[in-house]
Design a protein around this motif. Structure first.
Motif, short mmCIF file in Angstrom:
data_model
loop_
_atom_site.label_atom_id
_atom_site.label_comp_id
_atom_site.label_asym_id
_atom_site.label_seq_id
_atom_site.Cartn_x
_atom_site.Cartn_y
_atom_site.Cartn_z
N GLY A 112 5.12 7.50 6.29
CA GLY A 112 3.79 7.79 5.76
C GLY A 112 2.85 8.28 6.83
N LEU A 113 2.90 7.65 8.01
CA LEU A 113 2.05 8.10 9.11
C LEU A 113 2.40 9.52 9.52
N GLY A 114 3.72 9.80 9.59
CA GLY A 114 4.14 11.15 9.97
C GLY A 114 3.71 12.19 8.96
N ILE A 141 0.85 -1.19 0.00
CA ILE A 141 0.00 0.00 0.00
C ILE A 141 0.88 1.23 0.00
N ASP A 142 0.51 2.22 -0.81
CA ASP A 142 1.26 3.48 -0.81
C ASP A 142 1.25 4.05 0.60
N PRO A 143 2.43 4.31 1.19
CA PRO A 143 2.47 4.68 2.61
C PRO A 143 1.79 6.01 2.93
N VAL A 144 1.83 6.95 1.99
CA VAL A 144 1.20 8.26 2.24
C VAL A 144 -0.30 8.18 2.02
N ALA A 145 -0.69 7.64 0.86
CA ALA A 145 -2.13 7.50 0.58
C ALA A 145 -2.78 6.55 1.58
N GLY A 146 -2.06 5.48 1.96
CA GLY A 146 -2.60 4.54 2.93
C GLY A 146 -2.81 5.17 4.28
N ALA A 147 -1.84 5.98 4.73
CA ALA A 147 -1.98 6.65 6.02
C ALA A 147 -3.14 7.64 6.01
#
Length: 273
Positions: free
Chosen positions: A196-198, A126-132
């Motif tokens: 991504g979460l950050g 999963i894309d880390p930014v879009a997923g977050a």
């Protein structure tokens, strides 16, 4: 959604996109074998996630055949899975998990929100930014995100015996070069997910947990699982057969069975209020 090198990660660094798609799609070709053989997640992980979540409404991202989702369901949670492979989703439904077919980044929650978002051996797809960002959208304030992977921790004699077979049968393959990844090999996945979460600005400081556990395997059990490992399902038949023969002989030399040591590595955070 099912997976790290060479066994439990469907992320193949440096692999062309079409090859990545082939690897991803290979997981649904034999859903019964995948579900039968893949290692489960320790009860300690499930119970800790449940105990530190504000409620029991769970979204399982990359649900695969339902291995993680059904464990949380058995712990008293109401679980909805999201899985892009319709074959795996249907298998999970037959086992009693409610699953919707979609890529998580494209999935429409239709206003639904959850106390907990889990992802077992799937968040690296999963894309880390879009997923977050999507996770922040579907989690309630204070809701917990927990993404986790099973990592190998083989005893030296097991690692050496298996590595010798891969070196002989697949000397030019990334499956040999990656080896049997331990927890340290997941650092890049965890860093990527944490970043991504950050960047989403919606989560607190991430934590990392690790739970060590062991599983005993017979020769037949390990060979049954091996074709489900990342990249193995796309090997030419003759290479896979040679690999199975060599690994079988290595297990025979250990007395026909061995213990695989695992560590389940967890990245977790809570949605800001």
């Amino acid at each position: 959604m099912p997976t790290l090198p060479p066994a439990h990660d469907r992320r193949l660094t440096g692999t062309a996109p079409h090859a990545l798609r082939a690897v991803a799609e290979s997981y649904g070709t034999d859903t019964e074998r995948y579900d039968r053989t893949r290692p489960r997640y320790p009860d300690a992980v499930v119970q800790r996630v449940v105990a530190t979540s504000p409620g029991r409404d769970v979204l399982d991202v990359g649900a695969g055949t339902g291995i993680a989702g059904l464990a949380f369901q058995a712990a008293g949670c109401a679980v909805l899975g999201v899985e892009p492979d319709a074959r795996m989703a249907e298998f999970a439904r037959r086992k009693g998990l409610d699953v919707e077919v979609a890529k998580f980044e494209d999935w429409d929650p239709a206003g639904r929100t959850y106390d907990t978002l889990i992802s077992g051996t799937a968040w690296h797809w999963i894309d880390p930014v879009a997923g977050a960002a999507r996770a922040a959208r579907v989690l309630r304030p204070g809701g917990r995100l927990a993404v986790f992977w099973n990592a190998f921790r083989p005893a030296p004699e097991v690692a050496e015996a298996f590595a010798a077979v891969y070196a002989r049968v697949l000397p030019e393959s990334p499956l040999y070069r990656r080896g049997m990844a331990g927890p340290g090999a997941y650092a890049s996945l965890i860093t990527r997910a944490s970043d991504g979460l950050g960047r989403s600005g919606a989560f607190g400081e991430p934590e990392q947990w690790e739970v060590a556990w062991d599983r005993d395997y017979t020769r037949e059990e390990w060979l049954d699982q091996l074709p489900t490992f990342g990249g193995h399902g796309t090997l030419p038949r003759e290479d896979l057969d040679a690999l199975l023969t060599g690994i079988g002989e290595a297990v025979d030399a250990m007395g026909g069975r061995f213990t695989m040591r695992y560590a389940t590595v967890v990245l977790t955070s809570t949605r800001a209020s």
